[in-house]
Design a protein around this motif. Structure first.
Motif, mmCIF file in Angstrom:
data_model
loop_
_atom_site.group_PDB
_atom_site.id
_atom_site.type_symbol
_atom_site.label_atom_id
_atom_site.label_comp_id
_atom_site.label_asym_id
_atom_site.label_seq_id
_atom_site.Cartn_x
_atom_site.Cartn_y
_atom_site.Cartn_z
ATOM 1 N N GLY A 179 11.155 32.360 12.962
ATOM 2 C CA GLY A 179 10.210 32.220 14.057
ATOM 3 C C GLY A 179 10.899 32.260 15.411
ATOM 4 O O GLY A 179 10.449 32.934 16.343
ATOM 5 N N ILE A 180 12.010 31.536 15.532
ATOM 6 C CA ILE A 180 12.780 31.539 16.778
ATOM 7 C C ILE A 180 13.320 32.937 17.074
ATOM 8 O O ILE A 180 13.237 33.434 18.201
ATOM 9 C CB ILE A 180 13.918 30.505 16.690
ATOM 10 C CG1 ILE A 180 13.349 29.090 16.786
ATOM 11 C CG2 ILE A 180 14.964 30.740 17.776
ATOM 12 C CD1 ILE A 180 14.352 27.991 16.478
ATOM 13 N N VAL A 192 11.453 22.430 15.849
ATOM 14 C CA VAL A 192 10.624 21.334 15.341
ATOM 15 C C VAL A 192 9.181 21.797 15.171
ATOM 16 O O VAL A 192 8.504 21.445 14.192
ATOM 17 C CB VAL A 192 10.725 20.112 16.278
ATOM 18 C CG1 VAL A 192 9.689 19.057 15.919
ATOM 19 C CG2 VAL A 192 12.135 19.527 16.224
ATOM 20 N N ALA A 193 8.688 22.598 16.110
ATOM 21 C CA ALA A 193 7.306 23.072 16.013
ATOM 22 C C ALA A 193 7.083 23.912 14.764
ATOM 23 O O ALA A 193 6.039 23.799 14.099
ATOM 24 C CB ALA A 193 6.950 23.886 17.262
ATOM 25 N N TYR A 194 8.038 24.750 14.432
ATOM 26 C CA TYR A 194 7.912 25.574 13.225
ATOM 27 C C TYR A 194 8.127 24.758 11.951
ATOM 28 O O TYR A 194 7.390 24.897 10.971
ATOM 29 C CB TYR A 194 8.924 26.716 13.254
ATOM 30 C CG TYR A 194 8.531 27.906 14.090
ATOM 31 C CD1 TYR A 194 7.475 28.732 13.721
ATOM 32 C CD2 TYR A 194 9.226 28.226 15.253
ATOM 33 C CE1 TYR A 194 7.119 29.836 14.482
ATOM 34 C CE2 TYR A 194 8.879 29.336 16.022
ATOM 35 C CZ TYR A 194 7.831 30.134 15.634
ATOM 36 O OH TYR A 194 7.486 31.224 16.391
ATOM 37 N N ALA A 195 9.156 23.929 11.925
ATOM 38 C CA ALA A 195 9.592 23.310 10.672
ATOM 39 C C ALA A 195 8.771 22.095 10.262
ATOM 40 O O ALA A 195 8.537 21.883 9.066
ATOM 41 C CB ALA A 195 11.071 22.923 10.782
ATOM 42 N N THR A 196 8.335 21.295 11.218
ATOM 43 C CA THR A 196 7.694 20.016 10.880
ATOM 44 C C THR A 196 6.503 20.162 9.941
ATOM 45 O O THR A 196 6.396 19.429 8.948
ATOM 46 C CB THR A 196 7.288 19.273 12.166
ATOM 47 O OG1 THR A 196 8.462 18.965 12.923
ATOM 48 C CG2 THR A 196 6.559 17.975 11.834
ATOM 49 N N ILE A 249 13.911 26.318 2.820
ATOM 50 C CA ILE A 249 12.878 27.308 3.102
ATOM 51 C C ILE A 249 12.267 27.061 4.475
ATOM 52 O O ILE A 249 12.047 27.993 5.253
ATOM 53 C CB ILE A 249 11.800 27.290 2.001
ATOM 54 C CG1 ILE A 249 12.404 27.676 0.646
ATOM 55 C CG2 ILE A 249 10.645 28.234 2.349
ATOM 56 C CD1 ILE A 249 11.479 27.449 -0.539
ATOM 57 N N SER A 250 12.017 25.793 4.805
ATOM 58 C CA SER A 250 11.445 25.452 6.106
ATOM 59 C C SER A 250 12.380 25.839 7.242
ATOM 60 O O SER A 250 11.948 26.361 8.278
ATOM 61 C CB SER A 250 11.133 23.954 6.171
ATOM 62 O OG SER A 250 10.211 23.568 5.172
ATOM 63 N N ALA A 251 13.676 25.563 7.072
ATOM 64 C CA ALA A 251 14.654 25.914 8.104
ATOM 65 C C ALA A 251 14.710 27.423 8.308
ATOM 66 O O ALA A 251 14.802 27.915 9.444
ATOM 67 C CB ALA A 251 16.029 25.371 7.731
#
Length: 362
Positions: free
Chosen positions: A199-200, A221-225, A191-193
């Motif tokens: 977002g990208i 990384v900014a979106y997923a972390t 889901i995070s990916a």
């Protein structure tokens, strides 16, 4: 019940492997109307990447090269009487069935997606989607039926969610993305990916020039972390098997910038982490190829097709990204013209019909 309320209820009932994050209340960075050429380019890029790769899927790059040479066009396919044309696999089918559902319902409808995915023939259906289908057909509701898998079967189709927000995205984009992903892959990393790539993509749809190479990893990384939590995963193959434990964002940061700085080719880098269907293999491969080749959409897709193991899905994701950045006009005409546009065995042209309905093209 609208999707935001439904999503909040599913989280409160611990039905989804994701927690409420500030992202779900955040307006997207780029929220203006989407140019039709870029929206079509994103979805055609996905279909083209899938079609170029699926006849040689799952071969390691060295074996594929020995058998086919450098693949730059559609291969002969016995499903098309030996013709060299672009045929779909599950990536295209499930992405365009998502688009079909959006057009029918005016947005993301998880129940309709579950019905479509579980009742239609899917070509090359992966293990996780097969698990979902079996569970759903036994009568489970979709959140329970969904596979607890960090495979790439949700990420491969997630670009289609942006079609539901083409006139201007709000924070509901993130809710819809999470729901769409979780229909088949109810896993925090999956889901995070999906949220990170949407977002990208929504940023790419508004850009006019390719971003710097480091942008791809930085934005992922900014979106997923903030979404991943502290659940650890381990690579299953390649050089890092048994040598890493952590989140996918941590793995991306530990691998892709180093490979890029060393000047590794796409195939050298992707071989190191195996480039298969597990997200720890798929996501670094996509980001490495885009970091090196995003300025040339044709070469980016060709590298994904030739230099990775799960090449149809990786090429579909790369194709969606460069298509969103450059639009349909930048995709080679021979690839667009050679695409049969199927989502099933008897609906040639359906892909183009759905795109025409989406963008108002007669």
């Amino acid at each position: 019940m609208n999707n935001r309320v439904h999503f909040a209820q599913l989280i409160s009932q611990e039905c989804l492997d994701i927690e409420w994050s500030s992202l779900f209340d955040t307006e997207p960075t780029c929220n203006g109307p989407v140019l039709n050429d870029k929206l079509r380019g994103m979805l055609l890029g996905l279909a083209i990447g899938d079609a170029l790769g699926n006849t040689s899927e799952s071969l390691i790059p060295a074996r594929r090269s020995k058998h086919h040479g450098e693949i730059r066009d559609y291969l002969e396919n016995w499903y098309a009487s030996g013709k060299s044309v672009g045929l779909p696999s599950d990536d295209t089918q499930m992405a365009f069935w998502t688009l079909e559902s959006i057009l029918e319902h005016g947005g993301i409808n998880p129940v309709d997606l579950a019905e479509k995915f579980s009742t239609r023939q899917i070509y090359g259906r992966g293990h996780s989607v097969s698990e979902f289908v079996a569970n759903y057909q036994r009568g489970m509701d979709w959140p329970e039926a969904s596979s607890k898998s960090a495979g790439n079967g949700a990420l491969m189709r997630i670009a289609a969610v942006l079609a539901a927000h083409r006139t201007g995205a709000t924070s509901d984009l993130w809710v819809d993305t999470a729901l769409c992903a979780a229909v088949t892959h109810n896993d925090r990393t999956s889901i995070s990916a999906c949220l990170a790539f949407v977002g990208i993509l929504q940023e790419l749809l508004s850009l006019t020039n390719p971003p710097e190479p480091k942008w791809w990893v930085e934005r992922y990384v900014a979106y997923a972390t903030p979404l991943e939590g502290d659940k650890s995963y381990q690579p299953r193959g390649g050089e890092f098997a048994g040598k890493f434990s952590g989140t996918l964002s941590q793995f991306v940061l530990a691998t892709v910038p180093d490979a890029f700085a060393r000047g590794d080719s796409a195939v050298e880098a992707c071989n190191r982490w195996y480039s298969g269907a597990y997200l720890f293999e798929t996501v670094p491969s996509v980001l490495m190829i885009l970091s090196k080749h995003a300025s040339d959409p044709e070469e980016a897709i060709i590298r994904a097709v030739n230099d990775t193991k799960d090449n149809d899905t990786i090429a579909a994701i790369v194709g969606a990204a460069v298509g969103a950045l450059f639009g349909e006009a930048a995709l080679p005409v021979r690839w667009v013209d050679g695409l049969l546009g199927r989502t099933a065995s008897d609906d040639d042209g359906k892909v183009f019909d759905l795109l025409d309905s989406l963008t108002g093209r007669a």
